[in-house]
Enzyme design. Structure first.
Site, PDB file in Angstrom:
ATOM      1  N   PHE A  64       0.850  -1.199   0.000  1.00 21.85           N
ATOM      2  CA  PHE A  64       0.000   0.000   0.000  1.00 21.85           C
ATOM      3  C   PHE A  64       0.879   1.240   0.000  1.00 21.85           C
ATOM      4  O   PHE A  64       1.750   1.390   0.850  1.00 21.85           O
ATOM      5  CB  PHE A  64      -0.919   0.024   1.227  1.00 21.85           C
ATOM      6  CG  PHE A  64      -1.836   1.225   1.221  1.00 21.85           C
ATOM      7  CD1 PHE A  64      -2.998   1.220   0.466  1.00 21.85           C
ATOM      8  CD2 PHE A  64      -1.515   2.374   1.933  1.00 21.85           C
ATOM      9  CE1 PHE A  64      -3.836   2.327   0.427  1.00 21.85           C
ATOM     10  CE2 PHE A  64      -2.343   3.489   1.901  1.00 21.85           C
ATOM     11  CZ  PHE A  64      -3.505   3.465   1.150  1.00 21.85           C
ATOM     12  N   ASP A 115       9.372   2.936   1.401  1.00 26.79           N
ATOM     13  CA  ASP A 115       8.194   3.650   1.911  1.00 26.79           C
ATOM     14  C   ASP A 115       8.105   3.389   3.421  1.00 26.79           C
ATOM     15  O   ASP A 115       7.674   2.313   3.852  1.00 26.79           O
ATOM     16  CB  ASP A 115       6.943   3.155   1.184  1.00 26.79           C
ATOM     17  CG  ASP A 115       5.650   3.789   1.708  1.00 26.79           C
ATOM     18  OD1 ASP A 115       5.697   4.447   2.770  1.00 26.79           O
ATOM     19  OD2 ASP A 115       4.597   3.610   1.068  1.00 26.79           O
ATOM     20  N   LYS A 141       2.881   9.978   8.181  1.00 25.19           N
ATOM     21  CA  LYS A 141       2.186   9.585   9.416  1.00 25.19           C
ATOM     22  C   LYS A 141       2.821  10.089  10.723  1.00 25.19           C
ATOM     23  O   LYS A 141       2.492  11.163  11.196  1.00 25.19           O
ATOM     24  CB  LYS A 141       1.993   8.067   9.450  1.00 25.19           C
ATOM     25  CG  LYS A 141       1.021   7.571   8.362  1.00 25.19           C
ATOM     26  CD  LYS A 141       0.514   6.174   8.642  1.00 25.19           C
ATOM     27  CE  LYS A 141      -0.689   5.814   7.794  1.00 25.19           C
ATOM     28  NZ  LYS A 141      -0.402   5.304   6.452  1.00 25.19           N
TER      29      LYS A 141
END
Ligand code: PLP
Length: 409
Positions: A153, A237, A266
């Site tokens: 993702f 990532d 995040k």
């Protein structure tokens, strides 16, 4: 450890009149990309949140690994208040101290050092869009492919979605941005895929949305060797794993690997919307003036908050805390000794569990009824990503509530 169950305020109410009203208004006013909200939340403190009807919850989701310092941390309150009263936004025609200082912090904690460069956006997806352009700039005659992993993702914007290895998310929005190939997460598939036609390999060190799935042993190191041999970029990532979550600043450190670029979002802002691409060494010269930009990216408000979050993670020893508390959390899950939990996995305070019979959502819902927020990213996995500040009290409370949740099934 003392038991704290007597102080436990369980969320046993079935009536939530205020939430019901807001939920109806939410359903009417918001585009239907999200389902019915689980609760309507009003305020938070540390690892706790309260809903609009006064229900109290232990928050072991932390806004999906975002609230590194928990809720209403004094350091964030101070940084946000001070910067709001000083300078919130300028534009990238101008620079600000918080932005420059945050860029310097990020190249230090990533290990990119003085040769590193930082691009700021406002989210994970935007960091991935910048990474996508970086990969395109590494193209030469015959070298253009981007390789990414199935079941990964990387975000919802069209470039990030093209990198994401989930056909079901892509299918309604075809055609995808071209040139991305998704491979199985095996060493054999990696060996077969990386050759001179590859401009970049993009990977998550622990697949978060897929249910906290670590890469196979040796995968990250082999990925580094192969990409280096073939002049492909290794883009990691770390939007979910980064900035202390796994007990290191970045998960690639667990494998002793140095990437060419890392994406961050995040947890770095602790809730302030900010994302970043950090490039290492020669990759720092790939993006040219005018290649990319963002109006809000790295504005002084978000940058000041993120700077304070990074400093506090360091000052309070939260990498060490993520390691020790994460190990305790894994022990608690194993000690629950439930036939429903088939596996406990993860690193630091990024913890997952395999769940039998596709019952993960049932467990997460039962936990919510017990005043515990955890997440089921899919029917077969639980994801538990609390704030990095948790200690004995929160772990004891988790233990009590999690056992009660399991007992409900
Ligand atoms: C959350 C996430 C993203 C997307 O971040 P947004 O801020 O939601 O755009 C990308 N990659 C990974 C690994 C993530 O966990």
């Amino acid at each position: 450890m003392s038991t704290t169950s007597e102080q436990t305020t369980l969320d046993e109410r079935t009536a939530r009149p205020v939430a019901d009203e807001y939920t109806a208004r939410h359903a009417s006013a918001l585009i239907k990309t999200v389902g019915t909200p689980l609760r309507v939340l009003e305020r938070g403190e540390g690892a706790w949140v309260w809903d609009v009807d006064g229900g109290k919850y232990l928050d072991f989701l932390a806004g999906i690994a975002v609230n590194s310092l928990g809720h209403a941390h004094p350091v964030m309150v101070e940084a946000a208040s001070r910067q709001a009263a000083t300078l919130v936004h300028i534009s990238n025609y101008f620079a600000s101290k918080p932005q420059i200082e945050l860029a310097e912090r990020l190249r230090r904690i990533t290990g990119a050092g003085d040769e590193g460069r930082v691009y700021f956006g406002n989210s994970g997806a935007e960091a991935m869009e910048a990474a996508f352009k970086l990969a395109r700039r590494n193209r030469t005659e015959g070298r253009s492919k981007i390789v990414s992993l199935k079941n990964s993702f990387h975000g919802r914007t069209m470039g990030a979605l093209a990198l994401t290895g989930k056909v079901a998310l892509q299918e309604p929005f075809l055609p995808m941005v071209e040139g991305v190939e998704h491979i199985d997460t095996t060493l054999e598939a990696l060996e077969a895929a990386i050759d001179d036609s590859v401009a970049a390999l993009v990977l998550e060190p622990i697949k978060g949305e897929a249910g906290v799935l670590p890469l196979p042993s040796g995968f990250m190191r082999r990925a580094r060797e192969l990409t280096a041999q073939h002049d492909a970029l290794l883009i990691v990532d770390e939007i979910q794993t980064g900035v202390g979550r796994t007990g290191e600043w970045f998960a690639y450190e667990l494998d002793g690997v140095t990437p060419d670029a890392v994406t961050i979002a995040k947890g770095v802002g602790g809730g302030a919307p900010i994302g970043a691409l950090v490039t290492f060494g020669a990759a720092s010269d790939l993006l040219k003036r005018g290649d990319h930009g963002s109006t809000f990216g790295g504005n002084p408000f978000a940058a000041a908050i993120a700077g304070a979050v990074v400093d506090e993670i360091e000052r309070a020893g939260l990498l060490e805390n993520a390691r020790t508390r994460g190990a305790q959390l894994q022990d608690i899950l194993r000690a629950a000794d439930s036939p429903l939990l088939t596996e406990v996995r993860g690193a630091g305070l990024m913890v997952g569990a395999g769940v039998a019979d596709g019952r993960a959502l049932e467990i997460a819902n039962a936990a919510l009824e017990e005043g515990l927020i955890i997440n089921a990213p899919n029917p077969d996995s639980l994801r538990i990503v609390p704030p990095l500040i948790i200690g004995d009290v929160e772990l004891d409370e988790f233990d009590v509530r999690f056992r009660r949740a399991l007992a409900r099934l």
